[in-house]
Design a protein around this motif. Structure first.
Motif, mmCIF file in Angstrom:
data_model
loop_
_atom_site.group_PDB
_atom_site.id
_atom_site.type_symbol
_atom_site.label_atom_id
_atom_site.label_comp_id
_atom_site.label_asym_id
_atom_site.label_seq_id
_atom_site.Cartn_x
_atom_site.Cartn_y
_atom_site.Cartn_z
ATOM 1 N N LEU A 26 0.840 -1.202 0.000
ATOM 2 C CA LEU A 26 0.000 0.000 0.000
ATOM 3 C C LEU A 26 0.870 1.245 0.000
ATOM 4 N N GLN A 27 2.081 1.103 0.522
ATOM 5 C CA GLN A 27 3.016 2.239 0.565
ATOM 6 C C GLN A 27 4.081 2.061 -0.509
ATOM 7 N N GLN A 28 4.505 3.184 -1.070
ATOM 8 C CA GLN A 28 5.487 3.133 -2.157
ATOM 9 C C GLN A 28 6.907 2.920 -1.607
ATOM 10 N N ALA A 29 7.527 1.809 -1.946
ATOM 11 C CA ALA A 29 8.927 1.590 -1.556
ATOM 12 C C ALA A 29 9.839 2.255 -2.582
ATOM 13 N N ILE A 30 11.009 2.654 -2.124
ATOM 14 C CA ILE A 30 11.899 3.396 -3.035
ATOM 15 C C ILE A 30 13.346 2.888 -3.019
ATOM 16 N N GLU A 31 13.612 1.850 -2.224
ATOM 17 C CA GLU A 31 15.003 1.374 -2.100
ATOM 18 C C GLU A 31 15.548 0.901 -3.450
ATOM 19 N N SER A 32 16.835 1.126 -3.669
ATOM 20 C CA SER A 32 17.474 0.616 -4.890
ATOM 21 C C SER A 32 18.169 -0.698 -4.588
ATOM 22 N N PRO A 33 18.066 -1.670 -5.500
ATOM 23 C CA PRO A 33 18.765 -2.933 -5.262
ATOM 24 C C PRO A 33 20.281 -2.722 -5.219
ATOM 25 N N ARG A 34 20.958 -3.587 -4.478
ATOM 26 C CA ARG A 34 22.422 -3.455 -4.384
ATOM 27 C C ARG A 34 23.096 -3.975 -5.655
ATOM 28 N N PRO A 35 24.340 -3.549 -5.876
ATOM 29 C CA PRO A 35 25.060 -4.046 -7.060
ATOM 30 C C PRO A 35 25.096 -5.576 -7.060
ATOM 31 N N GLY A 36 24.888 -6.161 -8.231
ATOM 32 C CA GLY A 36 24.916 -7.629 -8.340
ATOM 33 C C GLY A 36 23.597 -8.285 -7.988
ATOM 34 N N SER A 37 22.581 -7.465 -7.662
ATOM 35 C CA SER A 37 21.258 -8.017 -7.303
ATOM 36 C C SER A 37 20.332 -8.023 -8.517
ATOM 37 N N ALA A 38 19.176 -8.654 -8.334
ATOM 38 C CA ALA A 38 18.127 -8.627 -9.365
ATOM 39 C C ALA A 38 17.487 -7.239 -9.412
ATOM 40 N N PRO A 39 16.916 -6.875 -10.554
ATOM 41 C CA PRO A 39 16.101 -5.650 -10.574
ATOM 42 C C PRO A 39 14.865 -5.832 -9.703
ATOM 43 N N ILE A 40 14.413 -4.735 -9.084
ATOM 44 C CA ILE A 40 13.187 -4.787 -8.261
ATOM 45 C C ILE A 40 12.162 -3.826 -8.855
ATOM 46 N N HIS A 41 10.946 -4.324 -9.068
ATOM 47 C CA HIS A 41 9.831 -3.472 -9.530
ATOM 48 C C HIS A 41 8.927 -3.230 -8.325
ATOM 49 N N TRP A 42 8.783 -1.979 -7.917
ATOM 50 C CA TRP A 42 7.916 -1.668 -6.767
ATOM 51 C C TRP A 42 6.530 -1.296 -7.283
ATOM 52 N N LEU A 43 5.511 -1.944 -6.753
ATOM 53 C CA LEU A 43 4.137 -1.598 -7.122
ATOM 54 C C LEU A 43 3.400 -1.104 -5.888
ATOM 55 N N CYS A 44 2.804 0.076 -5.998
ATOM 56 C CA CYS A 44 2.038 0.622 -4.877
ATOM 57 C C CYS A 44 0.580 0.221 -5.096
ATOM 58 N N GLN A 45 0.154 -0.891 -4.486
ATOM 59 C CA GLN A 45 -1.162 -1.483 -4.748
ATOM 60 C C GLN A 45 -1.694 -2.181 -3.517
ATOM 61 N N ASP A 46 -3.010 -2.292 -3.468
ATOM 62 C CA ASP A 46 -3.672 -3.091 -2.435
ATOM 63 C C ASP A 46 -3.743 -4.529 -2.952
ATOM 64 N N ILE A 47 -3.235 -5.483 -2.186
ATOM 65 C CA ILE A 47 -3.238 -6.866 -2.704
ATOM 66 C C ILE A 47 -4.649 -7.443 -2.797
ATOM 67 N N MET A 48 -5.621 -6.808 -2.120
ATOM 68 C CA MET A 48 -6.995 -7.319 -2.155
ATOM 69 C C MET A 48 -7.711 -6.933 -3.457
ATOM 70 N N GLU A 49 -7.160 -6.002 -4.190
ATOM 71 C CA GLU A 49 -7.853 -5.488 -5.389
ATOM 72 C C GLU A 49 -7.621 -6.398 -6.594
ATOM 73 N N PRO A 50 -8.685 -6.630 -7.404
ATOM 74 C CA PRO A 50 -8.529 -7.558 -8.534
ATOM 75 C C PRO A 50 -7.522 -7.085 -9.587
ATOM 76 N N GLU A 51 -7.311 -5.753 -9.698
ATOM 77 C CA GLU A 51 -6.376 -5.289 -10.748
ATOM 78 C C GLU A 51 -4.921 -5.648 -10.467
ATOM 79 N N LEU A 52 -4.666 -6.167 -9.252
ATOM 80 C CA LEU A 52 -3.272 -6.514 -8.938
ATOM 81 C C LEU A 52 -2.710 -7.551 -9.923
#
Ligand SMILES: C[S@@+](CC[C@H](N)C(=O)[O-])C[C@H]1O[C@@H](n2cnc3c(N)ncnc32)[C@H](O)[C@@H]1O
Length: 220
Positions: A70-96
């Motif tokens: 529900l809250q927007q995360a902003i951390e950047s992945p560390r070098p050598g890590s996978a890319p991270i896609h942050w989604l600001c969404q309610d997991i209860m909502e069907p559009e997820l």
């Protein structure tokens, strides 16, 4: 007790993770190795981002992590890590589901550290908590690859045994875990489930073979 809390809090600061909860995931990963290099990971209730950061390190640059909160995360992945896609969404909502699928159609691992906002009404809080947990299991059924893995935080209440039974029907191996870094006084535990069995896979293995037998010797 206080000493243990301080230890993980300070350790998270030193290791540059935004939350101490990372050590619960780290401990389960160290023992069960349910995330591997190159895996795709969906993290439900990811804010402020410690679990996603850790998962991105484990799966490495060929993997991918999608974090939802529900809250927007902003951390950047560390070098050598996978890319991270942050989604600001309610997991209860069907559009997820369509939003997640735009990034990745299916995942090898689903992790969830979701915690509801509490209201003080014990019955309502416990109901909200079990609704969230059941939704993570429903999402696992939609978004996990066959033989994928699932871990979720659960606050133990009267629905807990029934929930564990539901998980057992869907996965080959299920464990209920209380990591050392989880506060002793907290009702939280983690349900780790490995090797998801898609209903069609279970049905296929139980289905009669071509000559109509169920795998047992024919008898008269
Ligand atoms: C304990 S925190 C997660 C900490 C995170 N695992 C970490 O290591 O940084 C639980 C999160 O669940 C999120 N949450 C609760 N209900 C949610 C919902 N319906 N949809 C998405 N996120 C939700 C909260 O916003 C909160 O950030």
């Amino acid at each position: 007790m206080r000493k243990v809390q301080d230890y993980y809090f300070k350790k998270a600061k030193k290791d540059q993770y935004p939350a101490r909860s990372v050590y619960k995931l780290e401990e389960v990963q160290a023992k069960y190795r349910f995330m591997r290099r190159g895996d795709s990971v969906l993290d439900l209730g990811c804010f402020p981002g410690s679990w996603s950061l850790f998962a991105a390190e484990v799966v490495g640059p060929k993997g991918v992590v999608v974090g939802v909160d529900l809250q927007q995360a902003i951390e950047s992945p560390r070098p050598g890590s996978a890319p991270i896609h942050w989604l600001c969404q309610d997991i209860m909502e069907p559009e997820l589901v369509p939003l997640v699928r735009r990034i990745r159609p299916a995942f090898k691992v689903l992790i969830s550290d979701l915690a509801p906002k509490t209201t003080g009404n014990r019955w309502a809080d416990s109901q909200h908590s079990i609704d969230l947990v059941r939704r993570t299991l429903a999402l696992a059924e939609i978004l996990l690859l066959d033989r994928g893995h699932y871990i979720c935080k659960v606050f133990q209440g009267e629905d807990f045994p029934a929930f564990v039974d539901e998980v057992k029907q869907r996965f080959a191996m299920v464990k209920v875990l209380k990591p050392r870094s989880s506060r002793v006084e907290s009702r939280e535990v983690f349900v780790l489930a490995m090797e998801y069995r898609r209903p069609e896979t279970v049905a296929a293995s139980a289905a009669p073979d071509q000559n109509g037998m169920d795998g047992m010797n024919e008898s008269d």
